[in-house]
Motif scaffolding. Structure first.
Motif, PDB file in Angstrom:
ATOM      1  N   ILE A  49     -13.067  -4.183  -0.882  1.00 11.17           N
ATOM      2  CA  ILE A  49     -13.634  -4.897   0.264  1.00 11.17           C
ATOM      3  C   ILE A  49     -13.786  -3.914   1.412  1.00 11.17           C
ATOM      4  O   ILE A  49     -12.817  -3.251   1.809  1.00 11.17           O
ATOM      5  CB  ILE A  49     -12.742  -6.078   0.673  1.00 11.17           C
ATOM      6  N   TYR A  50     -15.013  -3.823   1.939  1.00  8.95           N
ATOM      7  CA  TYR A  50     -15.326  -2.885   3.011  1.00  8.95           C
ATOM      8  C   TYR A  50     -15.907  -3.631   4.207  1.00  8.95           C
ATOM      9  O   TYR A  50     -16.705  -4.558   4.046  1.00  8.95           O
ATOM     10  CB  TYR A  50     -16.337  -1.839   2.541  1.00  8.95           C
ATOM     11  N   GLU A  51     -15.505  -3.187   5.380  1.00  8.31           N
ATOM     12  CA  GLU A  51     -16.041  -3.730   6.634  1.00  8.31           C
ATOM     13  C   GLU A  51     -17.259  -2.904   7.030  1.00  8.31           C
ATOM     14  O   GLU A  51     -17.190  -1.673   7.106  1.00  8.31           O
ATOM     15  CB  GLU A  51     -14.960  -3.634   7.703  1.00  8.31           C
TER      16      GLU A  51
ATOM     17  N   GLN B 202     -19.079  -7.898   5.776  1.00  9.95           N
ATOM     18  CA  GLN B 202     -18.304  -7.216   4.744  1.00  9.95           C
ATOM     19  C   GLN B 202     -19.137  -7.058   3.477  1.00  9.95           C
ATOM     20  O   GLN B 202     -20.038  -7.856   3.209  1.00  9.95           O
ATOM     21  CB  GLN B 202     -17.059  -8.010   4.378  1.00  9.95           C
TER      22      GLN B 202
ATOM     23  N   ILE C  87     -18.254  -6.641  -0.651  1.00 11.22           N
ATOM     24  CA  ILE C  87     -17.234  -6.679  -1.692  1.00 11.22           C
ATOM     25  C   ILE C  87     -17.863  -6.122  -2.965  1.00 11.22           C
ATOM     26  O   ILE C  87     -18.811  -6.700  -3.493  1.00 11.22           O
ATOM     27  CB  ILE C  87     -16.727  -8.117  -1.928  1.00 11.22           C
TER      28      ILE C  87
ATOM     29  N   THR D  27     -21.187 -10.473   3.002  1.00 15.15           N
ATOM     30  CA  THR D  27     -21.210 -11.469   4.062  1.00 15.15           C
ATOM     31  C   THR D  27     -21.890 -10.835   5.263  1.00 15.15           C
ATOM     32  O   THR D  27     -21.654  -9.664   5.581  1.00 15.15           O
ATOM     33  CB  THR D  27     -19.792 -11.933   4.471  1.00 15.15           C
TER      34      THR D  27
ATOM     35  N   ASN E   1     -22.341 -11.639   9.271  1.00 12.56           N
ATOM     36  CA  ASN E   1     -21.885 -12.492  10.367  1.00 12.56           C
ATOM     37  C   ASN E   1     -23.082 -13.117  11.075  1.00 12.56           C
ATOM     38  O   ASN E   1     -24.203 -12.601  11.001  1.00 12.56           O
ATOM     39  CB  ASN E   1     -21.030 -11.675  11.334  1.00 12.56           C
TER      40      ASN E   1
ATOM     41  N   ASN F   3     -17.380   3.265   4.418  1.00 11.88           N
ATOM     42  CA  ASN F   3     -16.956   2.304   5.423  1.00 11.88           C
ATOM     43  C   ASN F   3     -15.451   2.078   5.330  1.00 11.88           C
ATOM     44  O   ASN F   3     -14.799   2.471   4.373  1.00 11.88           O
ATOM     45  CB  ASN F   3     -17.700   0.967   5.235  1.00 11.88           C
TER      46      ASN F   3
ATOM     47  N   ARG G  34     -12.211   0.504   4.364  1.00 12.65           N
ATOM     48  CA  ARG G  34     -11.760  -0.389   3.297  1.00 12.65           C
ATOM     49  C   ARG G  34     -10.689  -1.324   3.865  1.00 12.65           C
ATOM     50  O   ARG G  34      -9.721  -0.874   4.473  1.00 12.65           O
ATOM     51  CB  ARG G  34     -11.207   0.397   2.111  1.00 12.65           C
ATOM     52  N   ILE G  35     -10.878  -2.621   3.667  1.00 15.37           N
ATOM     53  CA  ILE G  35      -9.930  -3.598   4.203  1.00 15.37           C
ATOM     54  C   ILE G  35      -9.258  -4.394   3.101  1.00 15.37           C
ATOM     55  O   ILE G  35      -8.460  -5.288   3.372  1.00 15.37           O
ATOM     56  CB  ILE G  35     -10.602  -4.539   5.232  1.00 15.37           C
TER      57      ILE G  35
END
Length: 127
Positions: free
Chosen positions: A12-14, A21, A23, A37, A39, A123, A125-126
């Motif tokens: 998962i990257y922001e 994001q 994925i 996703t 926003n 990016n 990674r979250i």
């Protein structure tokens, strides 16, 4: 203490600038599958992909803007459960036209998409 389950293969990257994001669910040199996703009110810069981009809108709305040079020549609004294919090398952008709801879209790429995946991995990674 509960046992740890199997390690997930999801990455998962922001995206920058609060866009949303990405994925990555599966990626190799032949196939790549992921979810993005966007926003509310956000979008991606104009880009091309080296292979066809197969899309299914899962929730919210996504507007695809197709470009020739710097001019939008076509717009397609995807509603939940609608699918489309963006042909390889076609200049386009993804935009969430909603002011309140996120957009959730699944993508599949058949062919070598590894250069794009490596760019995504630059990016934050979250997960």
């Amino acid at each position: 203490m509960p046992e740890k389950g199997p390690r997930t293969q999801f990455e998962i990257y922001e995206m920058p600038e609060g866009r949303g994001q990405v994925i990555v669910s599966f990626a190799d040199k032949e196939h790549s599958i992921g979810v993005m996703t966007l926003n509310p009110g956000k979008g991606l810069p104009v880009h091309t992909r080296p292979v066809d981009e197969q899309l299914v809108q899962l929730a919210g709305l996504t507007r695809l803007d197709y470009y020739e040079e710097d001019t939008v020549v076509e717009q397609v609004l995807l509603q939940p459960n609608e699918t489309t294919v963006v042909l390889a090398n076609r200049r386009h952008s993804h935009v969430n036209p909603s002011d309140t709801e996120p957009s959730l879209i699944m993508s599949r790429f058949d062919g070598d998409f590894s250069e794009v995946i490596e760019n995504i991995r630059q990016n934050k990674r979250i997960g």
